[in-house]
Structures are given as C-alpha cells and as structure tokens.
Write an enzyme that holds these catalytic residues in place. Sequence first.
Site, PDB file in Angstrom:
ATOM      1  N   THR A 121       0.905  -4.070  -6.243  1.00  0.00           N
ATOM      2  CA  THR A 121      -0.098  -3.307  -5.499  1.00  0.00           C
ATOM      3  C   THR A 121      -0.188  -1.914  -6.109  1.00  0.00           C
ATOM      4  OG1 THR A 121       0.421  -4.548  -3.503  1.00  0.00           O
ATOM      5  CG2 THR A 121      -0.788  -2.478  -3.231  1.00  0.00           C
ATOM      6  N   LEU A 257      -2.599  -8.467  17.070  1.00  0.00           N
ATOM      7  CA  LEU A 257      -2.841  -7.673  18.276  1.00  0.00           C
ATOM      8  C   LEU A 257      -1.615  -7.736  19.189  1.00  0.00           C
ATOM      9  CD1 LEU A 257      -6.562  -8.335  19.326  1.00  0.00           C
ATOM     10  CD2 LEU A 257      -5.573  -6.273  18.311  1.00  0.00           C
ATOM     11  N   CYS A 267       5.533  -2.738   2.451  1.00  0.00           N
ATOM     12  CA  CYS A 267       4.123  -2.836   2.032  1.00  0.00           C
ATOM     13  C   CYS A 267       3.192  -1.958   2.861  1.00  0.00           C
ATOM     14  CB  CYS A 267       3.669  -4.298   2.091  1.00  0.00           C
ATOM     15  SG  CYS A 267       4.414  -5.345   0.831  1.00  0.00           S
TER      16      CYS A 267
END
EC number: 1.1.1.22
Length: 440
Positions: A121, A257, A267
Amino acid sequence: MRISVIGCGYLGAVHAASMAKLGHDVVGVDTDAAKVEALAQGEAPFYEPGLPELLREAVATGRLIFTTDIGAAADAQVHFLCVGTPQKRGEYAADLRYVNSAVDSLLPHLAPGSLVAGKSTVPVGTARGIAERVAAVQPEAMVAWNPEFLREGYAVKDTLHPDRIVYGVPGGPGSDRGRIAEVMLDEVYAAPLAEHTPKVVTDYTTAELVKTAANSFLATKISFINAMAELCEATGADVTQLADAIGHDARIGRKFLNAGLGFGGGCLPKDIRAFMARAGELGVDQALSFLREVDSINMRRRVRMVDLAREVCGGSIVGRRVGVLGAAFKPDSDDVRDSPALNVAAQMQLQGAHVTVTDPQAVPNAERAWPDLTFAATAEAAAAGADVVLLLTEWREYRDLDPVAFGEVVAGKRLIDGRNVLDPARWRAAGWTYRALGRP
C-alpha cells in the site's frame, strides 16, 4: 509461472504460499534470516489461520523456497513487491524506505520482459517513480500495481479466492505494454479468474488509490457508527439496534457497523493518515479533511473505555484490579500493532490500575510491546480477583464465556463489553453490572 516475492512478512508470506498453491514456482526473498529459516521449514512466524498448513504443503512440493539471496529471483517472470509501508515516526506520511530498498536490490536482477508487480500500500505516484527507475536500468522490463485486499484472519481465503483483482498497468488499459502486463497477471491469477472473480484494469494512480480509498471508506463507516454510539450514550438509545435498523438499507449494509472500541492494526490507521498526508502534498488536503475526524472519533473510543471502567469502579481505578480479555487488534490474529485493546490496558496501568491481559494468540507479541503489563494464559487467570473485566478483542472463546461460572473467579461482577458482542440480559441475569459503548 516463475514468481518471486520480495518481502516475506504478513503479506509476502501469505502471497508466496498462495501462489505456490495455485501451481507457480515461487521464491520468497527477505533480509531477515531467522524469518526465512522458519518459513523454509514450513513454519509461519505469525498467527494466521490456514497459513501453516498451506506453507508446509507448498514447501513439500518443492514449488516454494525462501532465501535471503535476491539473486535467486533473477529468473522470475513476475516479481511481487510485498514489503511494509509503515507510518513515518512523528509524521502521517508513509515510510517508503523498505519499498525503495527492495527495488534497489531487485534492479540488477531484472530480465527483459519481466514484470515488477507492486502489492504494498503506497502513496499515489509511487508506481510511476518505480517504473522510471526500472526503465533506466532495464527498459524492456515493466511495472504494474496490483494492490492487496487482505483481511487478517482470512488472508489465505482472500488471496486464493479474492472478491476482486485490480491491475494498474503501464500506459493504462489498452496500451501495448499495458496489454502485455495484463496477460502476464492473468496467467498469475488464472485460477481465481476462472472462478469469475471481477477484474479491474486501470492506470497506476487509480490502482494505488483503490486500496487507500477502500480502507478510508471502511474506517469512515466504523467511525460513523461510533459517533452514533456517542449520541446513543447521551440519549439512552441502543447503538446495536440502531445499526441493525439502518443496516437493512441495501445502500448502507450492516457490515462494519459494529460500534465499540474502534479499529487498529497495521493497515487502517496508518493508511488513512498516509492518504491525508499525500493529499496535502498534492494540494488537495481539504478533500480528505473529514478523515481527521474519522481518526479522532476512533481514538476517542479508547479514552471512553477507560472512562467507563472508572465509572463502574465508583470514580477511580487507582489500585483496582482489572482483567483485560484480548490483546490483538482483532480476533484470529496475533497482530498487536496499534491495538486498541493494548492501548486501553496500558492507559489503565498508567493511571494506577493493576492490569492483567490475556489473549489466545497475541500474548508473546503483547509482552514485547508492553513489558510492564501483566499477562495470563486464560480468561479465568486474567480475571482472578478482578474488580472489573474488559472484553476488548472479540475472540469466540470470550463470546462463549459462561457468566455464572466466570463470576466465581472475580472480586466484583463488573463487565465492560468493548465490542458489543455479549448478551446484556444474560450477563445481568447472572448478577453482573454490564456496560458497553453506545448501549443503555
């Protein structure tokens, strides 16, 4: 195909073993000799369900080897960059030293027609910079960006059976070199593509943005429900029922949720911060200013957990015995990087409590990170004589605890459910004072 994987940490080890499982000949390269030796014996240096079996199987077939010698990657057709991009100390930006070092070591061994495929990433613009460096040394080699979307605890499944595959190819889709890179990656991922896994072929910058945008969206969703939890606490509403109700809307969905202690790990926190930092460098920081509040909401959950413990203990935790269930940032992992559970445990210790922490897998890593904390092997041992118990990582064995039997080991039946996974009625019926974030 002949594949090399540069960097054999969490991402690289899983990717290397999975590529061998798909039938490729794989060499994993890492600078850590002890890690390489363990992997070569088929031993995973971290906890990930299914990985040890996969490693042993792949090593036994001879299709997977590990080494510290980057020269062993010279005959590979595709080189996957799988090194870490941690947050810079004292900054939000990503630290690319490991990426740059991996590229430097790989450059002398690139062959004409080979492909460097980045999985790490990285900030937008990284792939283009690597492509320029590769072109200067081996013009006939190519660079693509192939972001990973692994969930710890499900990494093997997510690699062998991904929910989508993204290629950022040179020149974008449709260019001559882009088509060549796409064909090579299609051969790498032939098995999951045969399962009709969706594939997105795009340019470098879009591929780089996909991962950071996905993580930012997930982090936003978690912080949104935790912001609602703050409102629920102020009004007496129940955030779990609120999440169930809005989650039935197909446009919203119920996943991510789950109000509680918030996100951590290696991350989401560092990725959203690096995203903000890169946006600032590009002069569009206002576009991502909302992520600062996402981050702030997330960190407030940890403070609120300590406050709740203080409340149920009569206003002070000084001298109180606290049992903490969970040290990993999430269940089915031994990863304690930016762990909300460990952060709360350490805060309480610093504020005068006597804290004992347990976790099914993460105790060794937690001991190295926080040696001043006390650790126990079981939930019962951690809670022995405790004035209050905090459930901070939702391992199945903690969710399945018998409140009656568990109540026999504590000094005071006070429980704070930091993950909203227990049945309040069941625990209260057993005589416990039950509190949770966002619930009456």
